[in-house]
Enzyme design. Structure first.
Site, mmCIF file in Angstrom:
data_model
loop_
_atom_site.group_PDB
_atom_site.id
_atom_site.type_symbol
_atom_site.label_atom_id
_atom_site.label_comp_id
_atom_site.label_asym_id
_atom_site.label_seq_id
_atom_site.Cartn_x
_atom_site.Cartn_y
_atom_site.Cartn_z
ATOM 1 N N ASN A 10 0.869 -1.180 0.000
ATOM 2 C CA ASN A 10 0.000 0.000 0.000
ATOM 3 C C ASN A 10 0.900 1.222 0.000
ATOM 4 O O ASN A 10 1.491 1.559 1.017
ATOM 5 C CB ASN A 10 -0.889 -0.028 1.263
ATOM 6 C CG ASN A 10 -1.670 1.250 1.433
ATOM 7 O OD1 ASN A 10 -1.797 2.042 0.498
ATOM 8 N ND2 ASN A 10 -2.207 1.464 2.634
ATOM 9 N N LYS A 16 0.091 4.282 -0.324
ATOM 10 C CA LYS A 16 -0.556 5.477 0.236
ATOM 11 C C LYS A 16 -0.329 6.671 -0.701
ATOM 12 O O LYS A 16 -0.223 6.481 -1.911
ATOM 13 C CB LYS A 16 -0.038 5.735 1.652
ATOM 14 C CG LYS A 16 -0.071 4.490 2.518
ATOM 15 C CD LYS A 16 0.122 4.784 3.966
ATOM 16 C CE LYS A 16 0.225 3.477 4.727
ATOM 17 N NZ LYS A 16 0.093 3.637 6.152
ATOM 18 N N HIS A 72 -9.431 1.053 4.789
ATOM 19 C CA HIS A 72 -8.171 1.266 5.515
ATOM 20 C C HIS A 72 -8.426 2.249 6.655
ATOM 21 O O HIS A 72 -9.214 3.190 6.514
ATOM 22 C CB HIS A 72 -7.109 1.801 4.548
ATOM 23 C CG HIS A 72 -5.740 1.807 5.134
ATOM 24 N ND1 HIS A 72 -5.328 2.770 6.028
ATOM 25 C CD2 HIS A 72 -4.697 0.957 4.992
ATOM 26 C CE1 HIS A 72 -4.087 2.513 6.396
ATOM 27 N NE2 HIS A 72 -3.670 1.411 5.782
ATOM 28 N N GLU A 103 -6.842 4.685 7.689
ATOM 29 C CA GLU A 103 -6.616 6.099 7.348
ATOM 30 C C GLU A 103 -7.822 6.668 6.622
ATOM 31 O O GLU A 103 -8.153 7.842 6.794
ATOM 32 C CB GLU A 103 -5.338 6.238 6.505
ATOM 33 C CG GLU A 103 -4.100 6.020 7.360
ATOM 34 C CD GLU A 103 -2.894 5.511 6.598
ATOM 35 O OE1 GLU A 103 -2.883 5.549 5.359
ATOM 36 O OE2 GLU A 103 -1.948 5.049 7.265
ATOM 37 N N GLU A 119 -5.384 -5.160 10.584
ATOM 38 C CA GLU A 119 -4.402 -4.097 10.775
ATOM 39 C C GLU A 119 -4.684 -3.358 12.082
ATOM 40 O O GLU A 119 -5.514 -2.436 12.109
ATOM 41 C CB GLU A 119 -4.476 -3.097 9.617
ATOM 42 C CG GLU A 119 -4.152 -3.687 8.271
ATOM 43 C CD GLU A 119 -3.519 -2.649 7.353
ATOM 44 O OE1 GLU A 119 -2.396 -2.889 6.896
ATOM 45 O OE2 GLU A 119 -4.132 -1.595 7.128
ATOM 46 N N GLY A 173 2.325 2.198 10.629
ATOM 47 C CA GLY A 173 3.288 3.292 10.481
ATOM 48 C C GLY A 173 3.984 3.648 11.781
ATOM 49 O O GLY A 173 4.599 4.703 11.904
ATOM 50 N N SER A 196 3.351 -2.237 10.277
ATOM 51 C CA SER A 196 4.807 -2.228 10.451
ATOM 52 C C SER A 196 5.446 -3.586 10.163
ATOM 53 O O SER A 196 6.424 -3.964 10.809
ATOM 54 C CB SER A 196 5.193 -1.733 11.850
ATOM 55 O OG SER A 196 4.755 -0.405 12.020
HETATM 56 C C1 PEP Z 1 -0.779 0.096 6.033
HETATM 57 O O1 PEP Z 1 -0.907 1.298 5.891
HETATM 58 O O2 PEP Z 1 -1.624 -0.673 5.564
HETATM 59 C C2 PEP Z 1 0.381 -0.395 6.763
HETATM 60 C C3 PEP Z 1 0.397 -1.635 7.171
HETATM 61 O O3 PEP Z 1 1.392 0.518 6.958
HETATM 62 P P1 PEP Z 1 2.813 0.212 7.647
HETATM 63 O O4 PEP Z 1 3.343 -1.049 7.043
HETATM 64 O O5 PEP Z 1 3.642 1.410 7.282
HETATM 65 O O6 PEP Z 1 2.579 0.093 9.101
#
Ligand code: PEP
Length: 249
Positions: free
Chosen positions: A9, A11, A94, A96, A166, A172, A212
């Site tokens: 992803n 973003k 997601h 976000e 998630e 992040g 992460s």
């Molecule tokens: C995400 O935004 O779906 C995600 C898992 O981000 P990150 O790997 O940066 O934590």
């Protein structure tokens, strides 16, 4: 029987030319991948990405879609446009988008139903906040999000769905759920799917982890019993790191 999937992803990162450069960088590194590999650039980069992904083993995904086919919805993107652009997967719900763009369980469900109708494959995100984790209600939260996201989805469509667990506090943040924690929650999600449909149907749907995941922790997370892959944010923006995660499968 479930083929693992690793999806990047991106973003709001990369321009079309940067998208092509990143794809050119990692595509030779994932040629031998033993999983499905997906990249999800911004909508503005999908055309460039499609061209760069021709004749590769990498699929294209979008980060969002709208649940209507056309009309007065300024700024939205329809499934038919994504299909013409060669998109196969769409990330839906997601955290976000839930946090900054007012995505709700109801709009997530509408988008899931629309993508399935159009034969796109949704990657549906669920996960608890830090406060919810601290209150000990992770199971209730993911149960509710999963049930609402799948409302009205027929059993025949279940295998086209991927659920991404998630935990919001891990996204992040450089902080990952432990492999046991992530695997346990993913098992709970699979149990919810089995309750809605059948245990057999629940075995067909992929449930992946995001938050992460990186080249250092991927192997441990991916070697658990129930984690079918990863949704990768930050670490998917570096070709060599993303390839290391893919090749950890
Ligand atoms: C995400 O935004 O779906 C995600 C898992 O981000 P990150 O790997 O940066 O934590």
């Amino acid at each position: 029987m479930r083929k693992p999937i690793i999806a990047g992803n991106w973003k709001l990162n990369k321009t079309p030319s940067q998208t092509v450069r990143l794809i050119e960088e990692f595509k030779p590194l994932v040629r031998e991948a033993r999983c499905e590999v997906v990249v999800c650039p911004t909508s503005a980069c999908l055309f460039a990405a499609r061209e760069a992904l021709k004749d590769t083993n990498i699929s294209l995904g979008a980060q969002n879609v709208f649940y209507e086919d056309s009309g007065a919805y300024t700024g939205e993107v329809a499934c038919d446009s994504l299909l013409e652009l060669g998109v196969k997967y769409v990330i839906i719900g997601h955290s976000e988008r839930r946090q900054y763009f007012a995505e709700t369980d109801e709009t997530v469900n509408k988008k899931v139903l629309k993508t399935l109708e159009k034969r796109l494959k949704p990657i549906v995100c669920v996960g608890e906040s830090l406060a919810q984790k601290q209150f000990g209600v992770t199971e209730e939260v993911v149960r509710m999000q999963t049930r609402l996201a799948l409302s009205g989805v027929g059993v025949g469509d279940v295998e086209d769905i991927t659920i991404a667990y998630e935990p919001i506090w891990a996204i992040g943040a450089g902080m990952t759920a432990s492999s046991t924690e992530a695997n346990d929650t993913i098992r709970q999600i699979r149990r919810v799917v089995a309750e809605i449909y059948t245990p057999e149907a629940s075995q067909k749907l992929r449930i992946i982890y995001g938050g992460s995941m990186n080249a250092r922790n991927a192997k441990e997370l991916l070697s658990t019993s129930d984690i079918d892959g990863g949704l990768i944010g930050g670490a998917s923006l570096k070709g060599d790191l993303f390839a290391q995660i893919v090749n950890a499968v």
